[in-house]
Scaffold this active site. Structure first.
Site, PDB file in Angstrom:
ATOM      1  N   LYS A 173      -3.204   7.868   4.522  1.00 47.60           N
ATOM      2  CA  LYS A 173      -2.184   7.003   3.905  1.00 47.60           C
ATOM      3  C   LYS A 173      -1.257   7.825   3.000  1.00 47.60           C
ATOM      4  CE  LYS A 173      -0.160   3.523   1.815  1.00 47.60           C
ATOM      5  NZ  LYS A 173       0.935   2.771   2.359  1.00 47.60           N
ATOM      6  N   LYS A 242       3.591   7.338  -7.672  1.00 46.15           N
ATOM      7  CA  LYS A 242       2.141   7.560  -7.809  1.00 46.15           C
ATOM      8  C   LYS A 242       1.574   8.115  -6.506  1.00 46.15           C
ATOM      9  CE  LYS A 242      -0.148   4.128  -6.574  1.00 46.15           C
ATOM     10  NZ  LYS A 242      -0.636   3.598  -5.322  1.00 46.15           N
TER      11      LYS A 242
HETATM   12  P1  NAD Z   1       1.026  -5.022  -7.721  1.00 43.69           P
HETATM   13  O1  NAD Z   1       1.202  -4.312  -9.002  1.00 43.69           O
HETATM   14  O2  NAD Z   1       2.033  -6.015  -7.281  1.00 43.69           O
HETATM   15  O3  NAD Z   1      -0.403  -5.774  -7.710  1.00 43.69           O
HETATM   16  C1  NAD Z   1      -1.544  -5.270  -8.329  1.00 43.69           C
HETATM   17  C2  NAD Z   1      -2.344  -6.446  -8.891  1.00 43.69           C
HETATM   18  O4  NAD Z   1      -3.554  -5.925  -9.467  1.00 43.69           O
HETATM   19  C3  NAD Z   1      -1.612  -7.204 -10.000  1.00 43.69           C
HETATM   20  O5  NAD Z   1      -1.624  -8.592  -9.733  1.00 43.69           O
HETATM   21  C4  NAD Z   1      -2.402  -6.860 -11.254  1.00 43.69           C
HETATM   22  O6  NAD Z   1      -2.411  -7.897 -12.228  1.00 43.69           O
HETATM   23  C5  NAD Z   1      -3.790  -6.622 -10.677  1.00 43.69           C
HETATM   24  N1  NAD Z   1      -4.629  -5.801 -11.545  1.00 43.69           N
HETATM   25  C6  NAD Z   1      -4.322  -4.635 -12.172  1.00 43.69           C
HETATM   26  N2  NAD Z   1      -5.369  -4.182 -12.874  1.00 43.69           N
HETATM   27  C7  NAD Z   1      -6.374  -5.079 -12.691  1.00 43.69           C
HETATM   28  C8  NAD Z   1      -7.705  -5.170 -13.162  1.00 43.69           C
HETATM   29  N3  NAD Z   1      -8.221  -4.214 -13.977  1.00 43.69           N
HETATM   30  N4  NAD Z   1      -8.469  -6.218 -12.779  1.00 43.69           N
HETATM   31  C9  NAD Z   1      -7.957  -7.173 -11.958  1.00 43.69           C
HETATM   32  N5  NAD Z   1      -6.694  -7.164 -11.498  1.00 43.69           N
HETATM   33  C10 NAD Z   1      -5.912  -6.114 -11.853  1.00 43.69           C
HETATM   34  O7  NAD Z   1       0.873  -3.872  -6.629  1.00 43.69           O
HETATM   35  P2  NAD Z   1       1.033  -4.026  -5.017  1.00 43.69           P
HETATM   36  O8  NAD Z   1       2.452  -3.727  -4.639  1.00 43.69           O
HETATM   37  O9  NAD Z   1       0.390  -5.291  -4.569  1.00 43.69           O
HETATM   38  O10 NAD Z   1       0.173  -2.764  -4.547  1.00 43.69           O
HETATM   39  C11 NAD Z   1      -1.241  -2.761  -4.584  1.00 43.69           C
HETATM   40  C12 NAD Z   1      -1.723  -1.470  -3.939  1.00 43.69           C
HETATM   41  O11 NAD Z   1      -1.308  -1.439  -2.567  1.00 43.69           O
HETATM   42  C13 NAD Z   1      -1.143  -0.202  -4.585  1.00 43.69           C
HETATM   43  O12 NAD Z   1      -2.126   0.796  -4.603  1.00 43.69           O
HETATM   44  C14 NAD Z   1       0.030   0.151  -3.696  1.00 43.69           C
HETATM   45  O13 NAD Z   1       0.322   1.543  -3.741  1.00 43.69           O
HETATM   46  C15 NAD Z   1      -0.502  -0.283  -2.339  1.00 43.69           C
HETATM   47  N6  NAD Z   1       0.515  -0.663  -1.356  1.00 43.69           N
HETATM   48  C16 NAD Z   1       1.611  -1.402  -1.714  1.00 43.69           C
HETATM   49  C17 NAD Z   1       2.554  -1.742  -0.744  1.00 43.69           C
HETATM   50  C18 NAD Z   1       3.798  -2.554  -1.079  1.00 43.69           C
HETATM   51  O14 NAD Z   1       4.733  -2.552  -0.265  1.00 43.69           O
HETATM   52  N7  NAD Z   1       3.850  -3.257  -2.201  1.00 43.69           N
HETATM   53  C19 NAD Z   1       2.374  -1.340   0.587  1.00 43.69           C
HETATM   54  C20 NAD Z   1       1.218  -0.626   0.927  1.00 43.69           C
HETATM   55  C21 NAD Z   1       0.301  -0.284  -0.052  1.00 43.69           C
END
Ligand code: NAD
Length: 304
Positions: A173, A242
């Site tokens: 990834k 990141k």
């Molecule tokens: P985001 O910030 O929108 O969501 C993360 C969620 O985790 C939030 O709702 C936050 O409140 C929660 N959170 C944080 N710390 C926490 C804790 N200690 N306990 C419980 N909940 C907690 O991020 P996202 O865009 O949904 O991305 C999530 C992951 O997926 C990341 O690692 C990102 O790199 C990866 N990702 C994102 C995308 C995208 O297009 N957004 C695509 C592929 C992968």
């Protein structure tokens, strides 16, 4: 609904639509997020709220997480009130992009509790999560993978078992995102140059996307979010930065230099320093637009 509940921690841009798909597939989902608003949206769709990660893992045998950073994954999996304290959990699946090192740390931390850890990061963005067309790159214990394969196949249309070594899914990834991020940085520079030279932005992007310069970023970042000036792809720039950091750290540990990707990372650093908090990855183009004094905007969409 089936009796055996799934657990899900992290209901953000990706987690929320993934939970919706799991609910639609007939699963009971025990959900947790530190953001109460995110939790109540999931509950309104049929998930059951739990007050901590430990409470989720106390009832669910399979727990999935979608969290922003390696430190959030460490805290949720191994920290106080974390999944490690729940007695029901047998399989842990990390859908986040957090690198191979934390994947191995968490797997080692959970193993004494009899929990098998899979890293299964995803690609395809929020639209892919909503449509269930994500690419899923899973690694870890093959039997655990077979057990959760139907769950992963509810989330993605391309679920691949990368290998038995924990962290290999994460590495693949990171290779993917390093490439996508670097391609996007080059795209932002090239598009600003084209507009500065007098090309029509919409025509330019259309032709790029029918020519050899096309890529996921030109198709999915430039064509919609940038030309429309909505900047609404749904992936925060800080998360892409990141991913670049994690990838380049892994490269350094392997004794590799990656000058092209390293230069691209600098552009993200500039954009983060100058941009609004929470900016979308598509807003990287604002930096090169600023240098060129132009906007890659569809006609009638100029913000100025
Ligand atoms: P985001 O910030 O929108 O969501 C993360 C969620 O985790 C939030 O709702 C936050 O409140 C929660 N959170 C944080 N710390 C926490 C804790 N200690 N306990 C419980 N909940 C907690 O991020 P996202 O865009 O949904 O991305 C999530 C992951 O997926 C990341 O690692 C990102 O790199 C990866 N990702 C994102 C995308 C995208 O297009 N957004 C695509 C592929 C992968």
């Amino acid at each position: 609904m089936s009796g055996a509940p799934l657990g899900f921690v992290g209901l953000g841009a990706m987690g929320a639509p993934m939970v919706r798909r799991l609910l639609a597939a007939g699963n009971r989902v025990l959900a947790h997020d530190t953001n109460p608003a995110a939790l109540s949206v999931a509950v309104s769709r049929g998930a059951e709220a739990r007050g901590s990660a430990a409470a989720v893992a106390a009832e669910a045998e399979t727990v999935l997480v979608s969290l922003p950073t390696p430190s959030a994954v460490r805290a949720v999996a191994l920290g106080p009130g974390g999944l490690v304290e729940g007695r029901a959990m047998r399989v842990y699946v990390d859908l986040s992009t957090t690198g191979a090192r934390v994947a191995r740390e968490v797997a080692e931390g959970l193993a004494p509790r009899g929990v098998l850890a899979l890293d299964a990061p995803v690609s395809g963005g929020v639209a892919g999560a909503e449509a269930g067309t994500l690419s899923v790159m899973a690694a870890g214990d093959p039997a655990a993978f077979e057990r959760v394969r139907p769950i992963l196949e509810a989330l993605g249309s391309n679920t691949v078992f990368v290998g038995e070594a924990v962290g290999q899914g994460q590495t693949l990834k990171l290779v993917n995102n390093l490439l996508a991020a670097t391609t996007w940085a080059a795209g932002c520079e090239a598009m600003a140059m084209g507009v500065k030279a007098g090309l029509d932005p919409e025509l330019m992007v259309r032709v790029l996307n029918a020519s050899s310069g096309r890529s996921f970023p030109t198709e999915r970042f430039a064509a919609g979010p940038v030309l429309s000036r909505r900047f609404d792809f749904g992936f925060r720039m800080e998360l892409m930065a990141k991913d670049m950091r994690l990838a380049l750290e892994e490269a350094e540990a392997l004794g590799l230099v990656m000058p092209t990707c390293g230069a691209a990372r600098t552009l993200y650093g500039l954009a983060l320093a100058q941009g609004a908090p929470g900016a979308d990855v598509t807003e990287l183009v604002r930096v090169t637009e600023g240098w060129a004094g132009v906007e890659v905007a569809a006609r009638g969409r100029n913000e100025a």
